[in-house]
Motif scaffolding. Structure first.
Motif, PDB file in Angstrom:
ATOM      1  N   HIS A 139      -6.206   5.452  -3.239  1.00 22.32           N
ATOM      2  CA  HIS A 139      -6.802   4.169  -3.603  1.00 22.32           C
ATOM      3  C   HIS A 139      -7.706   4.351  -4.818  1.00 22.32           C
ATOM      4  O   HIS A 139      -8.154   5.459  -5.106  1.00 22.32           O
ATOM      5  N   HIS A 179       0.955   4.211  -2.816  1.00 23.42           N
ATOM      6  CA  HIS A 179       0.751   5.643  -2.542  1.00 23.42           C
ATOM      7  C   HIS A 179       1.910   6.481  -3.071  1.00 23.42           C
ATOM      8  O   HIS A 179       1.707   7.567  -3.603  1.00 23.42           O
ATOM      9  N   ASP A 181       0.827  -1.210   0.000  1.00 26.23           N
ATOM     10  CA  ASP A 181       0.000   0.000   0.000  1.00 26.23           C
ATOM     11  C   ASP A 181       0.864   1.264   0.000  1.00 26.23           C
ATOM     12  O   ASP A 181       0.614   2.194  -0.763  1.00 26.23           O
TER      13      ASP A 181
END
Ligand SMILES: [Zn+2]
Length: 389
Positions: free
Chosen positions: A353, A288, A284
């Motif tokens: 996201h 990002h 994740d």
């Protein structure tokens, strides 16, 4: 030197980092995996009527595109894709936003209850809801988790904590004082011990009988449950510096939890199987940051961990392994490359996201239950139903 530079970059504020990552968004990035790893497909037997143990593996921000890009970079093989899984797709629903996060998405997996953006372990009205850890502990099953991020990050917290806003990080950490897990091995002791309220959550856990550690060498020496070890003040090091730590951490937990439910354990202390959550936490982060090389390193580390877990489950014969994600991060798109060279050319479309169903891969007893299209909450319900049989 490069690693140091990257670490320095990540030490900057999120705003500055997001601004830097924005420069990368939409730009073509090329990555070549120089040293591909061998993949021997694993066949996890499905013949047991019900699973005794369930291992839920969450790739944070891992979409089908992440899997296919990592598969391409490793010359067309991953343990995840080559081990003949049952496959489904899970809708990532959030109560108040279209695009979910690790709080709401992970909580939907952990509790089966749809909740609001940034919430962990509560319903959409903010009431605490039990997780799969509570479900397992109530049935005298063992419980454990392994992860590479700080413990107050959303995914570990979805299974153990109850806060409307995951950014209330000291409150999230305080919830771990009531942790019901037998085995916790990850990172992030800073906000457990350096607190304005004067509490030391690690000491409170020690008072409850937990064996604790604050470094990786010390964590490796712990052999008796319950274990609560956080090896760094914040996150674990980058994949190439931490090696196969996630796999080692996970297999150690599985071995200890299995021993705890074996006939050689005295009946009064014996558990009925276990539930285990393993997170590939930092996919994740690099989604990002729009950092393709580090994202691929995390994907391959997670896949090797999946391989080790599948081999463990194949030997055990009574363990269901479910691999899924909480949401997609980065809007990753594979737009070119060359399979034979392990070259991938990718673009990102966001530093946040994106909205897409996440894949669900299932191996072992009950795996066929996961064929089809359903919600993340249904993943939770399917696991509970299988353990209730
Ligand atoms: Zn995220």
């Amino acid at each position: 030197m490069k690693t140091k530079n990257i670490l320095l970059t990540f030490a900057l504020s999120m705003a500055a980092t997001a601004a830097m990552a924005n420069d990368r968004t939409d730009k073509l990035q090329t990555y070549v995996l120089d040293a591909p790893y061998e993949v021997t497909p694993v066949s996890v037997p499905e013949k047991a009527k019900r699973p005794k143990n369930v291992i839920l593996m969450i790739g944070d921000g891992m979409s089908l595109m992440h899997v296919y890009t990592a598969w391409t970079a490793n010359r067309g093989k991953l343990f995840l894709t080559e081990s003949n899984p049952h496959v489904g797709l899970a809708k990532t629903l959030c109560a108040n936003r279209l695009i979910t996060d690790s709080g709401a998405g992970g909580s939907f997996l952990a509790t089966g209850v749809m909740t609001r953006y940034h919430s962990v372990g509560v319903d959409a009205e903010g009431n605490p809801v039990p997780s799969l850890v509570d479900f397992a502990a109530d049935r005298n099953m063992g419980t454990g988790m392994s992860f590479t991020c700080r413990i107050w990050d959303a995914t570990p917290s979805d299974f153990n904590c109850h806060q409307v806003d995951r950014d209330e990080e000291y409150a999230v950490c305080a919830d771990y004082a009531k942790c019901r897990m037998d085995y916790v091995l990850g990172a992030g002791y800073d906000k457990m011990i350096n607190r304005e309220d004067g509490r030391n959550i690690m000491k409170e856990l020690e008072a409850r009988g937990y064996h604790t550690a604050y470094s990786w060498p010390d964590a490796q020496k712990l052999e008796t449950l319950p274990i609560f070890a956080l090896t760094e003040p914040h996150d674990t090091p980058l994949p190439k510096d931490r090696g196969d730590r996630l796999a080692q951490t996970t297999i150690k937990g599985l071995d200890l939890l299995k021993a705890q439910s074996s006939k050689s354990t005295p009946k009064s202390e014996r558990k009925n199987g276990f539930f285990f959550m393993c997170e590939g936490s930092q996919l994740d982060d690099y989604g990002h940051f729009n950092e393709l090389p580090l994202l691929m390193e995390e994907m391959h580390d997670f896949d090797k961990t999946i391989g080790a877990v599948l081999e463990w489950a194949a030997r055990d014969g009574e363990t269901l392994v479910v691999v899924t994600a909480d949401h997609e991060t980065g809007g990753l798109t594979l737009v070119g490359g060359e399979l034979a060279k392990g070259e991938v050319q990718c673009k990102f479309s966001t530093t946040d996201h994106s909205g897409i169903m996440v894949p669900v891969y299932a191996f072992g007893p009950g795996a066929s239950t996961f064929d089809g299209i359903y919600t993340q909450g249904d993943v939770n319900k399917k696991i509970k139903e299988l353990l209730s049989k």
